[in-house]
Design an enzyme around this catalytic site. Sequence first.
Site, mmCIF file in Angstrom:
data_model
loop_
_atom_site.group_PDB
_atom_site.id
_atom_site.type_symbol
_atom_site.label_atom_id
_atom_site.label_comp_id
_atom_site.label_asym_id
_atom_site.label_seq_id
_atom_site.Cartn_x
_atom_site.Cartn_y
_atom_site.Cartn_z
ATOM 1 N N HIS A 112 -2.160 82.951 -26.711
ATOM 2 C CA HIS A 112 -1.877 81.830 -27.617
ATOM 3 C C HIS A 112 -1.551 82.339 -29.015
ATOM 4 O O HIS A 112 -0.557 81.945 -29.630
ATOM 5 C CB HIS A 112 -3.096 80.907 -27.723
ATOM 6 C CG HIS A 112 -3.342 80.038 -26.533
ATOM 7 N ND1 HIS A 112 -2.355 79.293 -25.932
ATOM 8 C CD2 HIS A 112 -4.489 79.758 -25.851
ATOM 9 C CE1 HIS A 112 -2.873 78.614 -24.922
ATOM 10 N NE2 HIS A 112 -4.162 78.880 -24.853
ATOM 11 N N ASP B 223 -1.238 76.303 -22.866
ATOM 12 C CA ASP B 223 -2.053 76.125 -21.667
ATOM 13 C C ASP B 223 -1.223 75.559 -20.518
ATOM 14 O O ASP B 223 -0.326 74.738 -20.724
ATOM 15 C CB ASP B 223 -3.223 75.181 -21.961
ATOM 16 C CG ASP B 223 -4.245 75.817 -22.883
ATOM 17 O OD1 ASP B 223 -4.547 77.013 -22.688
ATOM 18 O OD2 ASP B 223 -4.741 75.133 -23.794
ATOM 19 N N HIS C 165 -6.670 85.306 -22.710
ATOM 20 C CA HIS C 165 -6.072 83.964 -22.694
ATOM 21 C C HIS C 165 -5.782 83.492 -24.119
ATOM 22 O O HIS C 165 -4.677 83.021 -24.420
ATOM 23 C CB HIS C 165 -7.023 82.992 -21.988
ATOM 24 C CG HIS C 165 -6.557 81.570 -21.970
ATOM 25 N ND1 HIS C 165 -5.984 80.982 -20.859
ATOM 26 C CD2 HIS C 165 -6.582 80.599 -22.918
ATOM 27 C CE1 HIS C 165 -5.662 79.736 -21.130
ATOM 28 N NE2 HIS C 165 -6.027 79.476 -22.379
ATOM 29 N N GLU C 166 -6.773 83.648 -24.990
ATOM 30 C CA GLU C 166 -6.593 83.182 -26.371
ATOM 31 C C GLU C 166 -5.635 84.087 -27.146
ATOM 32 O O GLU C 166 -4.897 83.616 -28.012
ATOM 33 C CB GLU C 166 -7.953 83.116 -27.085
ATOM 34 C CG GLU C 166 -8.963 82.182 -26.432
ATOM 35 C CD GLU C 166 -8.472 80.756 -26.318
ATOM 36 O OE1 GLU C 166 -7.604 80.352 -27.091
ATOM 37 O OE2 GLU C 166 -8.951 80.035 -25.425
#
Length: 943
Positions: free
Chosen positions: A168, A175, A164-165
Amino acid sequence: MIHRDNAGLVCSLKFVTLLVALSPELQLLGARVQLQNNGYDGLLVAINPQVPENQNLISNIKEMITDASFYLFNATKRRVFFRNIKILIPATWKANNYSKVKQESYEKANVIVTDWYGAHGDDPYTLQYSGCGKEGKYIHFTPNFLLSDNLTAGYGSRGRVFVHEWAHLRWGVFDEYNNDKPFYINGQNQIKVTRCSSDITGIFVCEKGPCPQENCIISKLFKEGCMFLYNSTQNATASIMFMQSLSSVVEFCNASTHNQEAPNLQNQMCSLRSAWDIITESADFNHSFPMNGTELPPPPTFSLVQAGDKVVCLVLDVSSKMAEADRLLRLQQAAEFYLMQIVEIHTFVGIASFSSKGEIRAQLHQINSDDDRKLLVSYLPTSVSAGAEASICSGLKKGFEVVEKLNGKAYGSVMILVTSGDDEHISNCLLTVLGSGSTIHSIALGSSVVQNLEELSHHTGGLKFFVPDKSNSNSMIDAFSRISSGTGDIFQQRIQLESVSENVKPHHQLKNTVTVDNSVGNDTIFLVTWQSSGLPEIVLFDPDGRKYYTNNFITNLALRTASLWIPGTAKPGHWTYTLNNTHHSLQALKVTVTSRASSSAVPPVTVEAFVERDSTHFPHPVMIYANVRKGLYPILNATVTATIEPETGDSVTLRLLDDGAGADVIKNDGIYSRYFFSFAVNGRYSLKVHANHSPSIRTLVHSIPGSHAMYVPGYIANGNIQMNAPRKSVGRSEEEQKWGFSRVSSGGSFSVLGVPTGLHTDVFPPCKIIDLEAIKAEEELTLSWTAPGEDFDQGQATSYEIRMSKNLQNIQDDFNNAILVNTSNLNPQEAGTREIFTFSPKLFTNGPEHQPNGETQESHRVYVAIRAVDSNSLKSAVSNIAQTSLFIPPNSAPIPARDYLILKGVLTAMGLIGIICLIIVGTHCTVNRKKRADKKENRTKLL
C-alpha cells in the site's frame, strides 16, 4: 525573469552534480527510503511518546521486519528486501545505549506505532491519499498488535501483514477484498465470493455449521449469522493484497491470477489491473533487476535512535533587501511569537544572522521561563545592513557553530532559515548541510529568493515556506506556527485556531469569531499585529460575554504586537474580537490564535495541509490535501478551504472536498482534496488551509481510515470450523460537537514553472471520473458518478461519452471502439454534482459477443466506462470501469454451475425415489385388494 530562470538552471545543475557525487551515506541523511542494490535503506519506524516503555516492542518490531524482508524478497521474485532500518525511540523512554538522532523525527516516519487513544481496535492500516501507483503517507500499528500474539490467528504473521501494508505505502496498490460487497455475480450469471485469486476455496457457514449458498444469500445480502469461511489449507499462491494470512499465499495477483470481476478497491482504483502489474511499473522495479543465485539476502540491520535535547537556531537574513515591503518587521513579529509562544519548554535556542557575512547574535539558551523567552527576543535583529548581498552559507555556518556548542555536533538540531536573498553560491555548503545531521526549515521572503533554497530543506527533511510581499498576508506567522518539535506528542504542541489578515480603512473595523472547542483551551494566546505606528483598539468577548480590552493585552510598540494569554483552560465556545483601526491611513491588521490540548486523555482536532509535489510545470495541476483528524480518526463533514498566495497578484480561495471524486481518492477518509491550476505567474506559491465545523452538524469521527490488512473471522480446517476471536473494531460513531471547531495550518510552499504570459488556450481537460457505478434494474441499467468540471474538477463539462462492452479487454484496451451509448439527452451538471443516467442496454440482448480470440461465449456481464468532454473538445481520462450482470432470473438468485449440477442430481434422485415409492404403494394396494377379494369369496362359499 529570463535572467532568474537561467541562473536557477545553472544552480540546479550544480545541485544535481553534487548529489550524484554524494556517497550513499550522505544521500540517506534526509530520512527518505531509498532502494539501492535491491535493498531498502532508511526505513524509519517511530514510536509515539505516549506509548509506555516496553523493550518487547522493539524486539517484535525487529522480528516483524526481518520476517517481512524474506517474505517480500520471495514475493517480488528476488527483487527487493529491507536492508537498514531505524527505530526512533521516544525521548520519554529511560533505557539508554541509543544513538542520537540526526534528521529523524516522528513526523517523517514511514511507520508509526501509537494507540487509537481510547477506542478499541488494532487494525494495522496504511493512509493512502493519492491514486493508483502513488505512495501513501504512513503505516500505522498499535502497540497491542505488535505485542499480542492472539491477533496473528486473524491477521497472519506480523511479517506478512507488514508486506501487505508496505505494498500500500510504497507502490500504491489497494485491498482486494470488500467487506461491504462480499460477493458478486460473474459473467456466467454465477454468484462468486469477492476474492483474489478466484482459486482460493471455502464454504458458506450459517449459525449451526456449513450450509448451502442459497440459505445464506437473500436479495444480494448475507443473512444474519452467515459468512464465507476459507479453507486453512489451500493450493492458491495469491494474493498478498487479499489474504496474506493463508500459508499458501506467497505472491501478488498477476495478470493470469487477478480476479478482474471482483468489486474491490484494487479494481476500482487501478482500472481492473492486477497488483503485480502496478508494482512492476513502479520506479523501484524500473531501476532494479532480480538478484542472481538462490541465496537469501542478509537479514536487516537495525539502528535504535533517540532524540536528546531539543536544539533550535534561528538563522535570519539582515541584508538590505530585508528593509523592503516590511520584511524585517514581519520577521520580528513572527520570531517574537515563535520564541514567546511556539517553541516548547526546555528547548535550547540560539540566534544567528547574516548579510555578506554571518554573525552569532545569541548563543544557546535553554527556555525554562518567560524571562528566558524575553531574553532571546531581545537578541532579535532590529535593523538591516547596508549591503544587499546575503550569504546564506555564511549564516548557516554560524548557526552550526551555535548548536555545536552543546554536544560538539549538530545532530538532531533544527535550523529555521529566513531569507530574501538571491545567493547563487548556496550549493557551496550543500555537503556541509547534509553532513551536519541538522534539519533545515526554509522561509523565503519575496520573489527574488534564490530558486534552489528549498533544496536545503528537501534533502534534510525540513519544511518549506514562502511569504509574499503583501501587507495583508499572515504567511510569516503561519510558517513559524507550523514548525514544531517533531516529537509526535500532539498534547504538547501548539495548535493554530485562527489566522486572519485584512487591510482595514481608517476608523473601520476587523471583526470575526473564533471557536475554541473542548479538545483545546490550555495556554490559549490571542496575538494582534499591525502595520503602522497606530495601535488598534481591541475588544475581545469570551463565550460568557466577558470583555478584554487593549489594556489587558501585553503590547510591544516597537514590534507592533499585542498578545493576551488566557489563564487556565479557555472557556469553550465562540470568542468574538473587534479591531478598530485608529490610524489615519489604511493598514493591515492581523489576528492569530493558538492553543494546546485541554486534556491528555482526549486528542485535539488537528489539520495537516500538504501538496502531492512541491513543484510542477504548467499545465500540470497541483493536488492540495488537508488531513483533518481527531487523534487518528477522520473528521467528516468539515468545511475545509485552501488559500493560495502567488508571488504577485491576488490570492485564490479553493474549497477542498472529501467526496471520493476528482483529486479526492477515497470518500469519507478525512483527507480533503482538490486540484489547483489557476496559475497566475511563475514562481513560488504559499498554501494555508482553514478547517471548521458547524455545531449543528454531527461529526462522524470513529471510522477506520486508509487501507488495511484483512482480519479473518475463522477457517475451515480438516472439515471443522475454527473461529477466531471476534475482531475489535473502532467502527463508526457520531460525536456531538456543541461548539464545532476552527483550525488553521500552513501547507508550506510549492513552485510552478512554464506559466505562459498573457492569455493562453484552454489546456485543462475535465478530471477523470473515479466513482462510476452501474446497477441493473429490470431491463434497464442505471449509472451514477460525480460530475467533473470543464477544467479538472471546476466548472461544468460539455458532454459525456459512455461506452459498453461484454468483454473486459475490449473496453480496457480499446475504449474508442467499444459500443457507444446514446447520451444526446444527458447534459453534464456542475462539478461535484451526483449524476444519474438510466438507459436500456438492448445492444447486448441479441446473442453472444465475439471474443478477441475469435471464440464466442455466452456472458451476462457488461462493462461500462465514461469520459467527459469540455467545450474545446478536451477529453478526460477514461473512468474506472463499472460492471454488472444483465440477466437475473426473476424471483430467484443465480447459483453456481457446480451447485446447479448437485441440485439437479439431488432432484433426479428424489424423483427416482418417488417413482419407486409409488410402485411400492401401488403394489401394496393391489395385494391388499386381492386379499380382500379372496376373503369375500371364502365367506360366500361358507354361506
